[in-house]
Design an enzyme around this catalytic site. Structure first.
Site, PDB file in Angstrom:
ATOM      1  N   ASN A 264       0.807  -1.221   0.000  1.00 28.66           N
ATOM      2  CA  ASN A 264       0.000   0.000   0.000  1.00 28.66           C
ATOM      3  C   ASN A 264       0.838   1.268   0.000  1.00 28.66           C
ATOM      4  OD1 ASN A 264      -2.738   1.376   0.497  1.00 28.66           O
ATOM      5  ND2 ASN A 264      -1.490   2.177   2.168  1.00 28.66           N
ATOM      6  N   ASP A 339       0.039  -6.459   4.531  1.00 30.09           N
ATOM      7  CA  ASP A 339      -0.240  -5.350   5.432  1.00 30.09           C
ATOM      8  C   ASP A 339      -1.283  -4.407   4.839  1.00 30.09           C
ATOM      9  OD1 ASP A 339       0.694  -3.820   7.902  1.00 30.09           O
ATOM     10  OD2 ASP A 339       0.949  -2.306   6.336  1.00 30.09           O
ATOM     11  N   GLU A 368      -4.357  -8.367   6.045  1.00 33.99           N
ATOM     12  CA  GLU A 368      -4.693  -7.666   7.279  1.00 33.99           C
ATOM     13  C   GLU A 368      -5.874  -6.757   6.946  1.00 33.99           C
ATOM     14  OE1 GLU A 368      -2.703  -4.600  10.542  1.00 33.99           O
ATOM     15  OE2 GLU A 368      -2.461  -4.282   8.381  1.00 33.99           O
TER      16      GLU A 368
END
Length: 618
Positions: A264, A339, A368
Site C-alpha cells: 500500500n 499489510d 490484514e
C-alpha cells in the site's frame, strides 16, 4: 477495552459516518455472487443508489482483455455495457428515506478471464452520471472493480498450519550475541535473520510448522513497514543470502515461511518517491497521488513518512507485483501476510493473486483486513483469507473483559462460521504487534491465558502465536499509556533467559502437538453442544474422518458440574473418552457426558486416536 481499535470503525460515531457515506450516492462495495466465480458461472452484480442521487438508469461497463472500461450514459466506448434493473426500494432508517437496489447478471466466462468493470448511475432527465464507489463524475476517474475467473483455492497445507509470528529485530541476534542496549524500544535491538535460523530448532520443538516474519526489506525503522527497497534485505537484519538460507533450512525442518509484505505504501525515503517529490516530470510522479505537489499527497492515514503507492497505475502495479513474485520464485517463500490489505483495490489483488499463483501455485496470501464482516468477505477470490480481527475482538470480550457470556460467544462462533463458509481462511490470534499482549490484558493471569489459548487451538482455523506469548511475555505499560512507548511496548525483545515461564511453554507445546495429532481440530466442523450464560461454561465438539474431540471451557472463577447431551455425535453408551491434558478417562452414559470443570480450566477429550499425519514439505 482501550487496548483494541477496530480500524476506522472503532466507535459508534465512526460507524454511523461510514453508513451515511455509503448511502450518499451509488455504492457497489464489490457485492457479487458467487464471490469467487469459477469457469462457466454467471455472476450477479448488485449496487445501491442512495436517496440523494437522482438516477433512473444504472449501467455496468466492462472489459475482458485487461483494458480499462470506459463509457457514458449507457454507451460503452471501451468494452461492453450492461444495464442494471431496479429490484426494489428499501427504507433506510438511518437517513429516513428510500434507497434503490439494482442488479444485473454478467454472462459466464472461461477459465483465466479477468473481468474489469465500473458502474455508473444516471438519469434520462439530464442529471450527470455518477460512478460507484468513489462517486466520480466520469468513467475515466471511477473506481475499477474486478474479478478473476478460475478454480483457485487456498493451498491445502494452510489447514494444517500452526503459525508463529515474530519480529525479526526482536527475536534473536544470532551466533550467541546479545541484544543491543536500546533503552528506547523504538530503536533497533539487534535481532537478525541469522538469529531466526539459529532458533529454528526452538520453533520446531514447540511444534511450529509455519513462521510469519515481520518485514525485513531495506528500511530506516526497526519495524520495517516503511520499505526503501523491496528487493533487498535490510543490512542490519542480514542479507538476501541469509533469507534464502532461512527458507531452505526452515523447509528442512518442516516449517513454511510467510513474508510480511507492504504494497500500500513505501517510505518517503524510497528513491521512487524522492524522484516524484522533486520532479513533476519524473516517470515516478504518477506512481504516487499528489493532491498539491510536492508536500500534499495520499498517505497511510496521516503519516507523511508513508506515501501511498498509486497501484492503479499500470507500471507501479507491475513493479510491486514483480517484487512479490521475486521472493516466491527466487527465495522459495511460501506466501504473504499482506499489510493494510484494504488499502489497495480489489482490482489490484486480482492481479496480485493471479501473478503470485503463476510462480508459486501453493503460495498462501492472507490480508490484514481490520474491517466489517461484509467488507472482509468481499475479498474472497482476491485473497486466500484474512486475519480474523472479528474473532479476536469477541474472544477478548469473552475471556478478558467478560462483557460477553458463554452463550453469546458460542452464538457468535456459529454465525461467524456460517457467514464466511469454508473457502475463505481466517487465521486466529490472541494478540499481535499492534495491540496489548494478551497476558497483559489478562493482568498476567497465565491460567486465563491457557484457557483462551485452548479455545484458539481447538477451532478449525489456523492458529497464530505471537512471539513470546508462549513463555509469558507481558509488558509494563499499555500501548496508549503516555508513560510508555506506544505499540513498541508490545514489541519488546524475546526472552531467552530465566524469565521464560517454562510451564507455560510446555503447555503451548502440548497445544501444538494436540492440534497435529487430531485432524478434527484442523479440518473438522465445530458442533455446539452446550453454552450457559450463567456459569460461563461452553462445550463444543469437532469431527473429521472418524476423529472426534470434545472441548469444554469454564470461563468462570467457580467450579461447575455439567451434563452434556451427545445426540449430535456418533458416540454410544460405554464409549471411553480420554482427557488430552492428563490422560484421565470418562465414559458416555445414557447418551450424555458428565464433567466436573475446575475454575478457569479446559478439558479436551478425544474419542479415537488420530492417525492423519501433517504432510511434510518437499
Amino acid at each position: 477495552m482501550d487496548d483494541f481499535s477496530f480500524g476506522t470503525l472503532a466507535t459508534t460515531a465512526q460507524r454511523l459516518a461510514r453508513l451515511r457515506l455509503e448511502r450518499s450516492g451509488i455504492t457497489h462495495l464489490n457485492r457479487i455472487e458467487p464471490r469467487d466465480p469459477e469457469p462457466g458461472q454467471p455472476v450477479t452484480v448488485w449496487t445501491t443508489v442512495g436517496a440523494n442521487l437522482l438516477a433512473d438508469r444504472v449501467t455496468l461497463y466492462y472489459t475482458l482483455d485487461g483494458s480499462e472500461p470506459q463509457g457514458s450514459r449507457g454507451h460503452a466506448t471501451v468494452g461492453s455495457a450492461l444495464a442494471l434493473e431496479p429490484v426494489g426500494e428499501n427504507w433506510d432508517l438511518l437517513d429516513w428515506n428510500y434507497t434503490t437496489r439494482w442488479r444485473t447478471v454478467i454472462p459466464a466466462q472461461s477459465d483465466g478471464t479477468k473481468l474489469t468493470y465500473k458502474i455508473g448511475a444516471w438519469s434520462r432527465r439530464g442529471v450527470d452520471e455518477t460512478f460507484a464507489d468513489n462517486q466520480a463524475g466520469a468513467s475515466q476517474l471511477a473506481t475499477r472493480f474486478a474479478y478473476h475467473v478460475d478454480s483457485y483455492r487456498a493451498p491445502d497445507w494452510i489447514w494444517d498450519a500452526a503459525i508463529y509470528h515474530l519480529f525479526v529485530d526482536r527475536f534473536y541476534p544470532g551466533d550467541g550475541k546479545k541484544f543491543l542496549d536500546a533503552p528506547n524500544p523504538r530503536e533497533f535491538c539487534g535481532g537478525t535473520l541469522r538469529g531466526v535460523i539459529d532458533k529454528l530448532g526452538y520453533l520446531s520443538d514447540l511444534g511450529v510448522n509455519c513462521v510469519w516474519l515481520s518485514p525485513f526489506f531495506a528500511s530506516s525503522s526497526y519495524h520495517g513497514y516503511d520499505t526503501v527497497d523491496y528487493l533487498k534485505v535490510e543490512p542490519r537484519l542480514g542479507t538476501n543470502q541469509d533469507f534464502f538460507e532461512l527458507v531452505r533450512r526452515a523447509h528442512e525442518c518442516g516449517i513454511r515461511v510467510l513474508i510480511d509484505f507492504v504494497p500500500n505504501h513505501t517510505s518517503n525515503e524510497h528513491p521512487h518517491f524522492a524522484a516524484a517529490q522533486s520532479d513533476q516530470t519524473s516517470p515516478f510522479y504518477e506512481w504516487y497521488t499528489f493532491h498539491q505537489w510536492p508536500h500534499e499527497y495520499a498517505k497511510f492515514f496521516t503519516s507523511g513518512t508513508l506515501p501511498q503507492v498509486n497501484l492503479e497505475h499500470a507500471e507501479a502495479r507491475r513493479w510491486m507485483i514483480d517484487a512479490a513474485r521475486y521472493w516466491l520464485e527466487v527465495a522459495g517463500a511460501d506466501g504473504y501476510r499482506l499489510d493494510y490489505a484494504d488499502g489497495p483495490s480489489h482490482n489490484f489483488w486480482v492481479d496480485f493473486r493471479r501473478a503470485t499463483r503463476a510462480v508459486a501455485p501453493a503460495c498462501f496470501t492472507v490480508g490484514e483486513l481490520v474491517e466489517a464482516a461484509d467488507v472482509v468477505r468481499s475479498y474472497e477470490g482476491r485473497l486466500d483469507g484474512s486475519l480474523d480481527f472479528m474473532f479476536l475482538d469477541v474472544l477478548r470480550r469473552f475471556f478478558a473483559y467478560e462483557s460477553l457470556d458463554a452463550a453469546q460467544f458460542d452464538e457468535f462462533l456459529v454465525r461467524h462460521d456460517a457467514y464466511f463458509g469454508r473457502d475463505f481462511v481466517r487465521p486466529t490470534f490472541l494478540d499481535n504487534h499492534d495491540m496489548n499482549r494478551m497476558l497483559w490484558v489478562l493482568q498476567n493471569d497465565s491460567a486465563r491465558l491457557r484457557l483462551a489459548a485452548t479455545c484458539q487451538f481447538t477451532l478449525p482455523q489456523p492458529p497464530i502465536v505471537y512471539y513470546g506469548t508462549e513463555v509469558g511475555m507481558s509488558q509494563g505499560y499499555g500501548i496508549r499509556d503516555p508513560l510508555g512507548f506506544g505499540d513498541a511496548e508490545a514489541r519488546r525483545t524475546m526472552w531467552w533467559d530465566e524469565r521464560q515461564d517454562r510451564e507455560l511453554w510446555s503447555f503451548y507445546q502440548q497445544l501444538f502437538r494436540l492440534r497435529q495429532k487430531h485432524p478434527a481440530l484442523r479440518r473438522g466442523e465445530r458442533i455446539s453442544l452446550y453454552a450457559d450464560a450463567l456459569t460461563n461454561v461452553m462445550v463444543y465438539a469437532l469431527a473429521h474422518a472418524g476423529d472426534q474431540c470434545i472441548v469444554a471451557l469454564n470461563n468462570s472463577a467457580e467450579p461447575h458440574e455439567v451434563t452434556i447431551p451427545l445426540e449430535a455425535l456418533s458416540l454410544h453408551d460405554g464409549s471411553i473418552l480420554t482427557n488430552e491434558f492428563d490422560s484421565s478417562q470418562t465414559r458416555v452414559e445414557s447418551g450424555a457426558l458428565s464433567l466436573r470443570l475446575a475454575p478457569r480450566a479446559a478439558v479436551v477429550l478425544s474419542a479415537d486416536e488420530a492417525r492423519d499425519a501433517i504432510p511434510v514439505i518437499h
